[in-house]
Enzyme design. Structure first.
Site, PDB file in Angstrom:
ATOM      1  N   TYR A  92      46.191 -27.917  38.552  1.00 26.90           N
ATOM      2  CA  TYR A  92      47.311 -28.734  39.012  1.00 26.90           C
ATOM      3  C   TYR A  92      48.559 -27.898  39.277  1.00 26.90           C
ATOM      4  O   TYR A  92      49.258 -28.120  40.264  1.00 26.90           O
ATOM      5  CB  TYR A  92      47.615 -29.837  37.983  1.00 26.90           C
ATOM      6  CG  TYR A  92      48.424 -30.974  38.544  1.00 26.90           C
ATOM      7  CD1 TYR A  92      47.803 -32.018  39.228  1.00 26.90           C
ATOM      8  CD2 TYR A  92      49.809 -31.007  38.417  1.00 26.90           C
ATOM      9  CE1 TYR A  92      48.546 -33.063  39.768  1.00 26.90           C
ATOM     10  CE2 TYR A  92      50.552 -32.047  38.951  1.00 26.90           C
ATOM     11  CZ  TYR A  92      49.925 -33.075  39.620  1.00 26.90           C
ATOM     12  OH  TYR A  92      50.655 -34.110  40.155  1.00 26.90           O
ATOM     13  N   HIS A 104      58.549 -30.710  36.499  1.00 31.85           N
ATOM     14  CA  HIS A 104      57.669 -31.522  35.661  1.00 31.85           C
ATOM     15  C   HIS A 104      56.776 -30.591  34.843  1.00 31.85           C
ATOM     16  O   HIS A 104      56.062 -29.755  35.401  1.00 31.85           O
ATOM     17  CB  HIS A 104      56.803 -32.435  36.526  1.00 31.85           C
ATOM     18  CG  HIS A 104      57.538 -33.623  37.055  1.00 31.85           C
ATOM     19  ND1 HIS A 104      56.898 -34.751  37.527  1.00 31.85           N
ATOM     20  CD2 HIS A 104      58.860 -33.863  37.182  1.00 31.85           C
ATOM     21  CE1 HIS A 104      57.804 -35.640  37.934  1.00 31.85           C
ATOM     22  NE2 HIS A 104      58.991 -35.113  37.732  1.00 31.85           N
ATOM     23  N   LYS A 108      47.337 -31.099  46.658  1.00 30.81           N
ATOM     24  CA  LYS A 108      47.010 -29.739  47.068  1.00 30.81           C
ATOM     25  C   LYS A 108      47.243 -29.441  48.547  1.00 30.81           C
ATOM     26  O   LYS A 108      47.229 -28.274  48.952  1.00 30.81           O
ATOM     27  CB  LYS A 108      45.527 -29.441  46.745  1.00 30.81           C
ATOM     28  CG  LYS A 108      45.231 -29.363  45.274  1.00 30.81           C
ATOM     29  CD  LYS A 108      45.979 -28.231  44.620  1.00 30.81           C
ATOM     30  CE  LYS A 108      46.265 -28.528  43.170  1.00 30.81           C
ATOM     31  NZ  LYS A 108      47.480 -27.898  42.679  1.00 30.81           N
ATOM     32  N   PRO A 148      44.720 -36.505  48.853  1.00 29.24           N
ATOM     33  CA  PRO A 148      46.006 -36.259  48.193  1.00 29.24           C
ATOM     34  C   PRO A 148      45.942 -36.271  46.669  1.00 29.24           C
ATOM     35  O   PRO A 148      46.912 -35.875  46.016  1.00 29.24           O
ATOM     36  CB  PRO A 148      46.898 -37.393  48.728  1.00 29.24           C
ATOM     37  CG  PRO A 148      45.943 -38.454  49.185  1.00 29.24           C
ATOM     38  CD  PRO A 148      44.720 -37.744  49.653  1.00 29.24           C
ATOM     39  N   TYR A 150      48.632 -40.957  37.260  1.00 22.54           N
ATOM     40  CA  TYR A 150      47.440 -41.258  38.041  1.00 22.54           C
ATOM     41  C   TYR A 150      46.615 -42.259  37.217  1.00 22.54           C
ATOM     42  O   TYR A 150      46.343 -42.002  36.036  1.00 22.54           O
ATOM     43  CB  TYR A 150      46.596 -40.005  38.271  1.00 22.54           C
ATOM     44  CG  TYR A 150      47.244 -38.948  39.141  1.00 22.54           C
ATOM     45  CD1 TYR A 150      46.915 -38.858  40.499  1.00 22.54           C
ATOM     46  CD2 TYR A 150      48.158 -38.031  38.630  1.00 22.54           C
ATOM     47  CE1 TYR A 150      47.480 -37.880  41.307  1.00 22.54           C
ATOM     48  CE2 TYR A 150      48.733 -37.053  39.440  1.00 22.54           C
ATOM     49  CZ  TYR A 150      48.380 -36.986  40.769  1.00 22.54           C
ATOM     50  OH  TYR A 150      48.947 -36.006  41.575  1.00 22.54           O
TER      51      TYR A 150
END
Length: 390
Positions: free
Chosen positions: A385, A72, A297, A293, A201
């Site tokens: 990220y 991704h 991480k 979550p 998200y």
């Protein structure tokens, strides 16, 4: 029984450490309380940072990951009907993440340990460390009703938040830092095509939602619920309606629903223990720290712990150098706290906090608007990220 490194916990952390040490001629024994079937049945996150991927390759177990994992190059943040794509690859100079389930990682690790005749003892009950302040620590445990003893040079606690390892550190030595959030994630696994090719998200009046995936016909979705909520109170229909209400309409219109293969509620907390070493005991993974979550991480932090620990132990045995072991706690904690900050920030941005209604809602709105309009803010998100350097 005698080995060089005794590892408590047969999840990804313990198995990966055992594999990396084995390849460098350092012996280890892994003691796991549960059965292998139980360990492999755990449903966990599956977003792997570049550093974790590299560790899997270093451990010689990346063939299936590289074949089946999904790269991704971006991630999406939705705020009501607005959706912002963060260009991970473009903002970080080419770095990406890979979607590959933790269950698959664990399966690959077990297979690798079996191929090398690695010592992994499942269903080892009542594991107890002894003489951790001496040069000759040992572990006792029960297997098939018989009492066993494992002598070793070092004990590594990879046995999770509720394990015995951290509890061995005296209370006047151990410091803990914790925030328990007033909500959890209700997660559903469904054999349906993902609604989007990248993670989304989302923040809405009904709370947080996440659209994730495991494969071309396997999706993982989450919605925010009360921390003590029971999944039994959620029919499939109720879950899908809540999810649709929390994601942008253009995404909800594409959502393919189906029966839940698995449904569970995970509470959210931030937790750090300090120090990560006491005598010959070293803590790693969830035994040492927990992150919400949000931001994916947890598994990745465990991997950086194992990178530091494996290098330090190999230096000890091959070069007689103790610097890596002596510096492990400080080095690992420096990265842990950065990941804790990022996970807390993502959680604060995207979840509904009932006690913060009004002012807090406006702050979240302003934070999203700033993120949408600032390349610097998007770069911060992207760098964290994809994973900070080890």
């Amino acid at each position: 029984m005698r080995t060089q490194v005794g590892i408590i916990g047969g999840g990804p952390s313990g198995l990966l450490l055992s594999q990396l040490l084995h390849l460098q001629g350092v012996s280890s024994v892994v003691l796991e309380r549960r059965s292998r079937a139980h360990v492999l049945g755990r449903i966990r996150a599956g977003v792997l940072e570049q550093g974790f991927q590299n560790l899997m390759r270093q451990a010689g177990i990346a063939r299936r990951m590289d074949r089946e994992g999904q790269i991704h190059s971006g991630v999406n943040i939705a705020f009501y009907e607005e959706r912002l794509r963060i260009d991970l690859e473009g903002l970080t100079g080419g770095k990406t993440v890979m979607v590959y389930g933790q269950t698959e990682v664990t399966h690959d690790l077990y297979e690798a340990r079996d191929a090398l005749d690695g010592a992994v003892i499942d269903e080892a009950e009542n594991v107890t460390p002894h003489d951790l302040q001496s040069d000759a620590p040992y572990l006792t445990f029960t297997k098939d009703g018989a009492e066993e003893r494992l002598d070793c040079d070092f004990v590594i606690g990879c046995d999770g938040f509720h394990g015995i390892s951290r509890r061995c550190v005296p209370s006047d030595v151990l410091q803990t830092f914790e925030r328990v959030y007033p909500f959890g994630w209700l997660g559903v696994l469904s054999e349906t095509p993902p609604v989007n090719e990248e993670l989304i998200y989302a923040r809405h009046d009904s709370g947080f939602a996440l659209c994730s995936l495991r494969g071309p016909q396997l999706s993982r979705y989450y919605v925010q619920v009360k921390a003590d909520e029971s999944p039994d109170g959620w029919s499939d229909e109720r879950f899908w309606e809540r999810l649709k209400s929390a994601i942008p309409a253009e995404v909800a219109a594409r959502l393919v629903t189906g029966p839940a293969v698995e449904k569970s509620v995970a509470p959210l907390r931030s937790f750090v223990a300090e120090p990560l070493r006491w005598g010959r005991l070293f803590l790693a993974g969830d035994a040492a720290h927990i992150v919400p979550p949000t931001g994916a991480k947890g598994l990745n932090l465990a991997a950086s712990d194992i990178q530091y620990l494996s290098s330090a132990l190999i230096d000890w045995y091959k070069k007689g150098e103790a610097g890596g072991l002596d510096g492990y706690s400080a080095r690992a904690l420096a990265r842990v706290w950065k990941a804790e900050r990022f996970s807390w920030w993502m959680t604060s941005l995207l979840h509904r906090f009932p006690e913060n209604e009004g002012f807090g809602d406006r702050i979240q709105r302003a934070e999203f608007d700033y993120l949408a309009g600032s390349k610097a803010a998007q770069t911060m998100l992207a760098e964290n990220y994809v994973g900070l350097p080890y």
